[in-house]
Design a protein around this motif. Sequence first.
Motif, PDB file in Angstrom:
ATOM      1  N   ILE A  36       2.866   7.202   4.945  1.00 47.57           N
ATOM      2  CA  ILE A  36       1.601   7.631   4.361  1.00 47.57           C
ATOM      3  C   ILE A  36       1.821   8.286   2.999  1.00 47.57           C
ATOM      4  CG2 ILE A  36      -0.349   9.226   4.641  1.00 47.57           C
ATOM      5  CD1 ILE A  36      -0.260   8.643   7.625  1.00 47.57           C
ATOM      6  N   SER A  37       2.843   9.115   2.884  1.00 49.35           N
ATOM      7  CA  SER A  37       3.103   9.804   1.623  1.00 49.35           C
ATOM      8  C   SER A  37       3.394   8.805   0.501  1.00 49.35           C
ATOM      9  CB  SER A  37       4.277  10.767   1.788  1.00 49.35           C
ATOM     10  OG  SER A  37       4.593  11.396   0.558  1.00 49.35           O
ATOM     11  N   ALA A  38       4.274   7.843   0.765  1.00 50.10           N
ATOM     12  CA  ALA A  38       4.614   6.852  -0.258  1.00 50.10           C
ATOM     13  C   ALA A  38       3.424   5.964  -0.590  1.00 50.10           C
ATOM     14  CB  ALA A  38       5.795   5.997   0.214  1.00 50.10           C
ATOM     15  N   ALA A  39       2.616   5.627   0.441  1.00 46.48           N
ATOM     16  CA  ALA A  39       1.440   4.795   0.212  1.00 46.48           C
ATOM     17  C   ALA A  39       0.419   5.532  -0.645  1.00 46.48           C
ATOM     18  CB  ALA A  39       0.824   4.383   1.539  1.00 46.48           C
ATOM     19  N   ALA A  41       5.575   6.169   9.053  1.00 44.13           N
ATOM     20  CA  ALA A  41       4.538   5.621   9.923  1.00 44.13           C
ATOM     21  C   ALA A  41       4.799   4.139  10.122  1.00 44.13           C
ATOM     22  CB  ALA A  41       3.155   5.841   9.313  1.00 44.13           C
ATOM     23  N   VAL A  42       4.562   3.667  11.345  1.00 44.31           N
ATOM     24  CA  VAL A  42       4.725   2.244  11.646  1.00 44.31           C
ATOM     25  C   VAL A  42       3.442   1.733  12.283  1.00 44.31           C
ATOM     26  CG1 VAL A  42       7.223   2.387  11.940  1.00 44.31           C
ATOM     27  CG2 VAL A  42       5.736   2.755  13.909  1.00 44.31           C
ATOM     28  N   ALA A  99      -1.077  -0.652   2.221  1.00 43.63           N
ATOM     29  CA  ALA A  99      -0.151   0.186   1.452  1.00 43.63           C
ATOM     30  C   ALA A  99       0.831   0.909   2.368  1.00 43.63           C
ATOM     31  CB  ALA A  99      -0.929   1.192   0.607  1.00 43.63           C
ATOM     32  N   VAL A 100       0.348   1.431   3.488  1.00 39.52           N
ATOM     33  CA  VAL A 100       1.252   2.111   4.429  1.00 39.52           C
ATOM     34  C   VAL A 100       2.274   1.119   4.987  1.00 39.52           C
ATOM     35  CG1 VAL A 100       1.407   3.315   6.640  1.00 39.52           C
ATOM     36  CG2 VAL A 100      -0.419   3.895   5.032  1.00 39.52           C
ATOM     37  N   ALA A 101       1.823  -0.080   5.325  1.00 37.12           N
ATOM     38  CA  ALA A 101       2.743  -1.095   5.850  1.00 37.12           C
ATOM     39  C   ALA A 101       3.793  -1.467   4.810  1.00 37.12           C
ATOM     40  CB  ALA A 101       1.959  -2.339   6.272  1.00 37.12           C
TER      41      ALA A 101
END
Length: 318
Positions: free
Chosen positions: A18-21, A55-56, A11-13
């Motif tokens: 992080i917030s959007a995930a 985040a990446v 989800a983060v990728a």
Amino acid sequence: MDSRYLRALVAVADQGGISAAAQALGYAQSSLSAQIKRLEADLGVSVLVRSGTGAVLTEAGARLLPHAREALELEEQMRRAARGDRPRLRIGAQESLAHVWMPDVLAALEYGANGTDSGVDAELTVANRRTLEAAFSAGELDLVFQYDNGIRALGPHTVVGHDRTVLVAAPSHPLARKDVVTPEDMLRYDFLVAERGCTSEMLVDRFGRDLLAGAQLAMIQGSLSALLRLTGHGHGVTLLPELAVTRELQEGELVELRLTERIRPVSIIAQWRPRLGAAERGLHALLDVARRADPLPEATRAAGPAGSPVRASAIGRR
């Protein structure tokens, strides 16, 4: 390893942060961050680099990502098998194919046009070539249908059909009044393509460079629908597979421009992932239905309209 941690990473990728995930998964941000930290503790490596803008993935995270997607898909397959559900076949198709042809193919599959139950639940994703290729490479799609861009596909693939390549314009366009359009006639008008890598630009690259040399390409940052609307309003001409403009041609919103020489048909390519397990049966049933629904059967391709030979010089151009 807890699949929730892998789902958090994916989800983060996909969401870029992080917030959007967390929002996409319905978690509190602190909860998702804790899951990522537990994943890193299990692996003994960092999988994300956090910054003020998102985040990446680290190199380790990028190596893990495709395996995480595969593990989550396997988990879904196991759940479906345990519940007695039919296996899932995730299908992708270019928008120009999904406009008319793909819904008919899937309907024929559902109603057993090949004489047998497909045995799968088909899920269709419609997108441009770039998005489909990224999703297929990431393991998010099992099978993709695309027009042949002249680049040899890697892995299992086959030709399932062919389509005419047509040059279209609005009925009010000056070129629509001509019985036959020459390459020189088109130089005074904009040639519309939806975006970089879209079907219309690909067809120009493969089959139309000698016809359209010197033409002004006008780029539209939008969808096939936007391209068709602008063409229908007389803003230019465009080159498309006939399937993409079937309705517009039938209803008179667009007209086909007759060229001095017919442009070669374009192939429809199916490419799939190996080792699909229980979904293999459905895959081959779908390929069989797609071949039966070839928009341009071999006899039609060989004959062609009178006085309009296929341009042999265009074969293999990219």
